[in-house]
Design a protein around this motif. Structure first.
Motif, short mmCIF file in Angstrom:
data_model
loop_
_atom_site.label_atom_id
_atom_site.label_comp_id
_atom_site.label_asym_id
_atom_site.label_seq_id
_atom_site.Cartn_x
_atom_site.Cartn_y
_atom_site.Cartn_z
N ASP A 68 0.83 -1.21 0.00
CA ASP A 68 0.00 0.00 0.00
C ASP A 68 0.87 1.25 0.00
OD1 ASP A 68 -2.28 -1.53 0.10
OD2 ASP A 68 -2.60 -1.27 2.25
N VAL A 69 1.89 1.26 0.84
CA VAL A 69 2.77 2.42 0.96
C VAL A 69 3.55 2.65 -0.33
CG1 VAL A 69 4.89 3.20 2.08
CG2 VAL A 69 2.95 2.44 3.46
N LYS A 70 4.04 1.58 -0.94
CA LYS A 70 4.77 1.73 -2.20
C LYS A 70 3.87 2.33 -3.27
CE LYS A 70 7.99 -2.10 -1.34
NZ LYS A 70 8.41 -3.46 -1.74
N ASN A 71 2.64 1.86 -3.35
CA ASN A 71 1.71 2.39 -4.34
C ASN A 71 1.37 3.86 -4.04
OD1 ASN A 71 1.54 -0.01 -5.79
ND2 ASN A 71 -0.21 -0.76 -4.62
N MET A 72 1.19 4.18 -2.77
CA MET A 72 0.86 5.56 -2.41
C MET A 72 2.02 6.50 -2.71
SD MET A 72 -1.47 7.57 -1.41
CE MET A 72 -2.71 6.46 -0.74
N SER A 73 3.23 6.04 -2.45
CA SER A 73 4.41 6.86 -2.75
C SER A 73 4.49 7.19 -4.23
CB SER A 73 5.68 6.13 -2.29
OG SER A 73 6.83 6.82 -2.70
N THR A 74 4.29 6.18 -5.06
CA THR A 74 4.30 6.39 -6.52
C THR A 74 3.18 7.32 -6.95
OG1 THR A 74 5.29 4.21 -6.87
CG2 THR A 74 4.18 5.23 -8.75
N PHE A 75 2.00 7.13 -6.37
CA PHE A 75 0.85 7.95 -6.71
C PHE A 75 1.10 9.43 -6.37
CE2 PHE A 75 -3.31 9.75 -5.38
CZ PHE A 75 -3.97 9.69 -6.59
N LEU A 76 1.61 9.69 -5.18
CA LEU A 76 1.87 11.07 -4.77
C LEU A 76 2.95 11.71 -5.63
CD1 LEU A 76 1.83 10.72 -0.87
CD2 LEU A 76 0.05 11.73 -2.31
N HIS A 77 3.97 10.93 -5.97
CA HIS A 77 5.07 11.46 -6.79
C HIS A 77 4.61 11.76 -8.21
CE1 HIS A 77 8.62 11.04 -9.47
NE2 HIS A 77 9.21 11.73 -8.53
N ASP A 78 3.92 10.79 -8.81
CA ASP A 78 3.56 10.93 -10.23
C ASP A 78 2.37 11.85 -10.45
OD1 ASP A 78 5.57 9.13 -10.63
OD2 ASP A 78 4.28 7.42 -11.12
N ARG A 79 1.42 11.84 -9.53
CA ARG A 79 0.16 12.57 -9.75
C ARG A 79 0.17 13.96 -9.10
NH1 ARG A 79 -5.00 10.39 -10.83
NH2 ARG A 79 -6.35 12.11 -11.45
N PHE A 80 0.84 14.10 -7.97
CA PHE A 80 0.74 15.35 -7.21
C PHE A 80 2.10 16.00 -6.94
CE2 PHE A 80 -3.18 13.06 -6.13
CZ PHE A 80 -4.11 14.02 -6.48
N ASN A 81 3.13 15.52 -7.59
CA ASN A 81 4.45 16.17 -7.57
C ASN A 81 5.08 16.23 -6.18
OD1 ASN A 81 4.36 16.78 -10.40
ND2 ASN A 81 2.96 18.47 -9.93
N TYR A 82 4.79 15.25 -5.34
CA TYR A 82 5.54 15.14 -4.08
C TYR A 82 6.93 14.60 -4.41
CZ TYR A 82 1.53 15.88 -0.97
OH TYR A 82 0.47 16.44 -0.28
N LYS A 83 7.96 15.26 -3.91
CA LYS A 83 9.33 14.82 -4.16
C LYS A 83 9.69 13.67 -3.23
CE LYS A 83 10.81 19.45 -5.58
NZ LYS A 83 11.72 20.59 -5.28
N ARG A 84 10.50 12.74 -3.74
CA ARG A 84 10.90 11.59 -2.94
C ARG A 84 11.62 12.03 -1.67
NH1 ARG A 84 8.02 7.25 -4.90
NH2 ARG A 84 8.28 7.04 -7.17
N GLU A 85 12.43 13.09 -1.78
CA GLU A 85 13.19 13.54 -0.62
C GLU A 85 12.31 14.21 0.43
OE1 GLU A 85 14.05 16.61 -3.97
OE2 GLU A 85 13.70 14.44 -3.75
N ASP A 86 11.05 14.51 0.08
CA ASP A 86 10.12 15.10 1.03
C ASP A 86 9.11 14.08 1.55
OD1 ASP A 86 11.24 17.64 0.91
OD2 ASP A 86 10.10 18.16 -0.89
N MET A 87 9.43 12.80 1.35
CA MET A 87 8.61 11.72 1.90
C MET A 87 9.43 10.95 2.93
SD MET A 87 6.78 9.97 -1.40
CE MET A 87 6.22 10.92 -2.82
#
Length: 293
Positions: A68-87
């Motif tokens: 679930d977390v892996k999918n949510m991380s990808t979703f936030l990054h790809d869809r809403f421009n959350y940076k990996r370093e800010d997760m």
């Protein structure tokens, strides 16, 4: 993705959605000072805390929480421009001790999530794991129980209570800060202690003693059919607590837990429900830090 009959019976609304009002708004809770609050336009900094616990090697081990977390991380990054370093991602398959979802790490990460948050920032919290309930000690729970989440080391260091999550992640937020939280766990309907609960149709869930007693009875019968005697006892106790203390607790929560920030929580279960991994499905509850109009 819903298709076919679901989309026919639940069509999307026509036209563009209405934009929320801009600038400071005011909201009055009976028995409390008038509150100034503000929507976030989500143009500021974005930060996310994602927690997934499978409880490897423990009784009650789960299978899908880390995924679930892996999918949510990808979703936030790809869809809403959350940076990996800010997760910050805490899962119990990682080797780094600081990335393990222990009680200490989770609470430190909660403080990190909201630290220095400014108006129009967009914060995101996701928890997937076990949830539970414990006796309410401050009288703000209509059913007499606080909601909890279970860190990977809960057997040694205990659970995290909704009062603490509200104190850390909601109470410090300024007007205009958005916090979106998702709890995919049992007993999570009010896991952030937000005082206003809504159904997925946007209807506020006001206390209804007779209706909730019937719902509690249904939950008790469902638990009995599964052979879950603990669930039967818990449902019965919930009916009693709601009937005797529910209304006063609801009003206390509105006076003490209403926030000036823009906080929304999505939950996979009611406070009285348990969650199951597929193919079982629970009801969603939406929580808000203030009344939605």
């Amino acid at each position: 993705m819903p298709t076919g009959g679901y989309m026919q019976s639940h069509p999307p609304p026509a036209g563009a959605p209405n934009l929320p009002p801009q600038g400071m708004q005011s909201f009055h809770v009976p028995g409390a000072p008038q509150i100034g609050w503000e929507f976030s336009n989500c143009t500021g900094k974005r930060k996310a805390l994602l927690i997934g616990i499978n409880y490897f090697g423990q009784r009650g081990q789960l299978r899908g929480c880390i995924n679930d977390v892996k999918n949510m991380s990808t979703f936030l990054h790809d869809r809403f421009n959350y940076k990996r370093e800010d997760m910050v991602i805490l899962t119990d398959d990682q080797q780094n001790p600081r990335s393990q979802p222990t009680k200490q790490n989770i609470m430190q990460a909660m403080h990190w999530l909201v630290k220095d948050a400014q108006p129009n920032d967009s914060l995101f919290f996701h928890y997937s794991g076990h949830g539970g309930q414990t006796k309410d000690l401050d009288g703000d729970e209509g059913d007499g129980y606080d909601e909890t989440i279970f860190p990977v080391d809960f057997r040694y260091n205990g659970h995290i209570v909704d009062d603490d999550m509200h104190r850390i992640m909601v109470a410090p937020l300024k007007p205009g800060v958005r916090l979106t939280a998702i709890f995919d766990s049992c007993h999570s309907g009010s896991a952030l202690d937000l005082p206003y609960l809504y159904s997925t149709r946007g209807v506020e869930k006001e206390p209804n003693i007779a209706k909730e007693a019937a719902s509690g009875l249904f939950d008790a019968m469902t638990a009995y059919s599964r052979g879950d005697l603990g669930g039967v006892a818990q449902s019965a106790m919930g009916i009693f607590k709601r009937a005797t203390t529910g209304r006063g607790a609801e009003e206390r929560a509105k006076r003490t837990k209403t926030s000036a920030a823009d906080v929304i929580q999505w939950s996979g279960s009611k406070d009285s429900q348990t969650s199951y991994e597929p193919p079982y499905v629970s009801h969603e509850i939406i929580g808000s830090s203030r009344h939605l109009t």
